[in-house]
Write an enzyme that holds these catalytic residues in place. Structure first.
Site, PDB file in Angstrom:
ATOM      1  N   LEU A 104      -7.111   3.046  16.483  1.00  0.00           N
ATOM      2  CA  LEU A 104      -6.194   1.907  16.539  1.00  0.00           C
ATOM      3  C   LEU A 104      -6.904   0.581  16.294  1.00  0.00           C
ATOM      4  O   LEU A 104      -8.054   0.397  16.675  1.00  0.00           O
ATOM      5  CB  LEU A 104      -5.505   1.889  17.910  1.00  0.00           C
ATOM      6  CG  LEU A 104      -4.721   3.166  18.240  1.00  0.00           C
ATOM      7  CD1 LEU A 104      -4.120   3.070  19.649  1.00  0.00           C
ATOM      8  CD2 LEU A 104      -3.627   3.429  17.206  1.00  0.00           C
ATOM      9  N   GLY A 149      -3.585  -4.098  13.606  1.00  0.00           N
ATOM     10  CA  GLY A 149      -2.333  -3.788  12.903  1.00  0.00           C
ATOM     11  C   GLY A 149      -1.419  -2.942  13.781  1.00  0.00           C
ATOM     12  O   GLY A 149      -0.235  -3.247  13.964  1.00  0.00           O
ATOM     13  N   HIS A 150      -1.988  -1.896  14.361  1.00  0.00           N
ATOM     14  CA  HIS A 150      -1.210  -1.091  15.307  1.00  0.00           C
ATOM     15  C   HIS A 150      -0.770  -1.960  16.485  1.00  0.00           C
ATOM     16  O   HIS A 150       0.358  -1.837  16.975  1.00  0.00           O
ATOM     17  CB  HIS A 150      -2.056   0.062  15.855  1.00  0.00           C
ATOM     18  CG  HIS A 150      -2.520   1.057  14.831  1.00  0.00           C
ATOM     19  ND1 HIS A 150      -3.841   1.185  14.459  1.00  0.00           N
ATOM     20  CD2 HIS A 150      -1.840   1.970  14.097  1.00  0.00           C
ATOM     21  CE1 HIS A 150      -3.960   2.151  13.547  1.00  0.00           C
ATOM     22  NE2 HIS A 150      -2.754   2.641  13.304  1.00  0.00           N
ATOM     23  N   LYS A 170       2.923  -2.046   5.847  1.00  0.00           N
ATOM     24  CA  LYS A 170       1.716  -1.726   5.079  1.00  0.00           C
ATOM     25  C   LYS A 170       1.900  -0.397   4.353  1.00  0.00           C
ATOM     26  O   LYS A 170       1.446  -0.231   3.231  1.00  0.00           O
ATOM     27  CB  LYS A 170       0.529  -1.650   6.027  1.00  0.00           C
ATOM     28  CG  LYS A 170      -0.779  -1.652   5.314  1.00  0.00           C
ATOM     29  CD  LYS A 170      -1.746  -0.731   5.951  1.00  0.00           C
ATOM     30  CE  LYS A 170      -2.699  -0.234   4.921  1.00  0.00           C
ATOM     31  NZ  LYS A 170      -3.135   1.114   5.223  1.00  0.00           N
ATOM     32  N   ASP A 171       2.562   0.537   5.017  1.00  0.00           N
ATOM     33  CA  ASP A 171       2.878   1.836   4.400  1.00  0.00           C
ATOM     34  C   ASP A 171       4.356   1.796   4.026  1.00  0.00           C
ATOM     35  O   ASP A 171       5.188   2.446   4.654  1.00  0.00           O
ATOM     36  CB  ASP A 171       2.576   2.958   5.384  1.00  0.00           C
ATOM     37  CG  ASP A 171       1.110   2.933   5.809  1.00  0.00           C
ATOM     38  OD1 ASP A 171       0.275   3.439   5.055  1.00  0.00           O
ATOM     39  OD2 ASP A 171       0.799   2.360   6.882  1.00  0.00           O
ATOM     40  N   SER A 219      -7.336   1.742   9.482  1.00  0.00           N
ATOM     41  CA  SER A 219      -8.389   2.571  10.087  1.00  0.00           C
ATOM     42  C   SER A 219      -9.427   2.936   9.040  1.00  0.00           C
ATOM     43  O   SER A 219     -10.601   3.127   9.352  1.00  0.00           O
ATOM     44  CB  SER A 219      -7.790   3.852  10.675  1.00  0.00           C
ATOM     45  OG  SER A 219      -6.722   3.538  11.537  1.00  0.00           O
ATOM     46  N   ARG A 220      -9.007   3.053   7.781  1.00  0.00           N
ATOM     47  CA  ARG A 220      -9.929   3.470   6.721  1.00  0.00           C
ATOM     48  C   ARG A 220     -10.881   2.344   6.302  1.00  0.00           C
ATOM     49  O   ARG A 220     -11.876   2.610   5.620  1.00  0.00           O
ATOM     50  CB  ARG A 220      -9.161   4.002   5.508  1.00  0.00           C
ATOM     51  CG  ARG A 220      -8.461   5.339   5.795  1.00  0.00           C
ATOM     52  CD  ARG A 220      -7.891   5.984   4.542  1.00  0.00           C
ATOM     53  NE  ARG A 220      -7.481   7.366   4.768  1.00  0.00           N
ATOM     54  CZ  ARG A 220      -6.230   7.765   5.033  1.00  0.00           C
ATOM     55  NH1 ARG A 220      -5.253   6.880   5.081  1.00  0.00           N
ATOM     56  NH2 ARG A 220      -5.954   9.033   5.248  1.00  0.00           N
TER      57      ARG A 220
HETATM   58  P1  AMP Z   1      -1.503   5.046  10.925  1.00  0.00           P
HETATM   59  O1  AMP Z   1      -2.231   5.247  12.223  1.00  0.00           O
HETATM   60  O2  AMP Z   1      -2.368   4.531   9.828  1.00  0.00           O
HETATM   61  O3  AMP Z   1      -0.643   6.221  10.548  1.00  0.00           O
HETATM   62  O4  AMP Z   1      -0.487   3.867  11.200  1.00  0.00           O
HETATM   63  C1  AMP Z   1       0.468   3.973  12.239  1.00  0.00           C
HETATM   64  C2  AMP Z   1       1.508   2.907  12.028  1.00  0.00           C
HETATM   65  O5  AMP Z   1       0.885   1.621  12.039  1.00  0.00           O
HETATM   66  C3  AMP Z   1       2.227   3.042  10.673  1.00  0.00           C
HETATM   67  O6  AMP Z   1       3.598   2.732  10.841  1.00  0.00           O
HETATM   68  C4  AMP Z   1       1.517   1.994   9.841  1.00  0.00           C
HETATM   69  O7  AMP Z   1       2.318   1.477   8.795  1.00  0.00           O
HETATM   70  C5  AMP Z   1       1.225   0.928  10.874  1.00  0.00           C
HETATM   71  N1  AMP Z   1       0.123   0.077  10.429  1.00  0.00           N
HETATM   72  C6  AMP Z   1      -1.129   0.462  10.068  1.00  0.00           C
HETATM   73  N2  AMP Z   1      -1.847  -0.596   9.647  1.00  0.00           N
HETATM   74  C7  AMP Z   1      -1.023  -1.685   9.732  1.00  0.00           C
HETATM   75  C8  AMP Z   1      -1.163  -3.068   9.437  1.00  0.00           C
HETATM   76  N3  AMP Z   1      -2.298  -3.576   8.948  1.00  0.00           N
HETATM   77  N4  AMP Z   1      -0.111  -3.881   9.649  1.00  0.00           N
HETATM   78  C9  AMP Z   1       1.055  -3.374  10.126  1.00  0.00           C
HETATM   79  N5  AMP Z   1       1.252  -2.087  10.430  1.00  0.00           N
HETATM   80  C10 AMP Z   1       0.232  -1.241  10.234  1.00  0.00           C
END
Ligand code: AMP
Length: 270
Positions: A20, A23-24, A136-137, A173-174
């Protein structure tokens, strides 16, 4: 959660893969502001990773993740083992067709089937009033919103704007995979998308011109290899023939072995 639900508490869910970052954190804040009870799921879902993708090396940091959740006032973390989520071979999957044809869907076969399937499972397990997804996604958000609509699910899907680092790079995260030099190059993705947004706002109506502007900037950065740049409509995420309303300009690049995505909203000034 049933006890809380029965006492009319509203429940918010934020599905994540963990590792995390801020952004999260912004999704947690939105959920905290909008719901009585906030649940964060942390699950690196094998179903959404392709055979040559980073499932095994994806960063896992449950202790640090729990600390961020506590800081943001998250009430529950749901961090199941893979065997809890998939105790035996599944025969049932969710395909949101059409919306998965372009952008990442075209380059990651099976990815959105994995995402939609696990999110449906999480929505069924937690039964939240609202679930929060990052712009973002953007394709992922669109697909989940459509799945909820098509399958008459009761959760409301809320989009949260992209959180960026000070140089514009979308928090991810990447990003932790990047060397210092690669990290510098990475900010060019957002700059390139922003240049296209400005073109559209200045009256450019041809998607190919906007795409060319993005590619020109990206091609100038030797660390970056472009996977796709597309201009799509914001509902079904299909390429548009003419930019005559709001669009999303989205791109994916490789920097070394790391794949990064980003997108911006743009609309002609009326
Ligand atoms: P992930 O852990 O990458 O699957 O992300 C979990 C959630 O957090 C997904 O809905 C992503 O779109 C959101 N998320 C990840 N990075 C960001 C960011 N920089 N800004 C806003 N939401 C994000």
């Amino acid at each position: 959660l049933d006890v809380l639900r029965n006492s009319r508490k509203s429940i918010g869910l934020v599905p994540t893969l963990g590792a995390l970052h801020h952004g999260h954190g912004s999704l947690f804040e939105r959920a905290r502001a909008g719901c009585d009870v906030v649940v964060v799921s942390i699950f690196v879902n094998p179903l959404q990773f392709g055979p040559n993708e980073d499932y095994l090396r994806y960063p896992r940091s449950l202790d640090q993740d729990a600390a961020l959740c506590a800081e943001k006032g998250v009430d529950f973390i749901f961090a199941p083992e893979t065997t809890e989520m998939y105790p035996e071979t599944s025969f049932t999957f969710v395909d949101v067709t059409r919306l998965d044809q372009h952008l990442c869907g075209a380059h990651r076969p099976g990815h959105f089937r994995g995402v939609a399937t696990v999110v449906l499972k999480l929505l069924n397990i937690v039964q939240p009033d609202r679930a929060y997804f990052g712009e973002k996604d953007y394709q992922q958000f669109s697909i989940i919103r459509r799945m909820v609509h098509d399958l008459d699910l009761r959760s409301e899907i809320v989009a949260v704007p992209t959180v960026r680092e000070s140089d514009g790079l979308a928090a991810s995260s990447r990003n932790a995979y990047l060397s210092a030099e690669q990290r510098k190059a990475a900010s060019v993705l957002f700059q390139a998308l922003e240049a296209a947004r400005r073109l559209v706002e200045a009256g450019e109506r041809q998607p190919s011109k906007a795409v060319a502007a993005v590619r020109r900037i990206l091609d100038n950065e030797p660390e970056i290899r472009v996977q796709y740049v597309e201009v799509v409509d914001p509902v079904e995420v299909q390429p548009v023939a003419v930019i005559d309303g709001p669009v999303r300009i989205a791109g994916a690049v490789h920097i070394g072995n790391t794949r990064l995505i980003d997108n911006v909203a743009a609309a002609p000034k009326s």
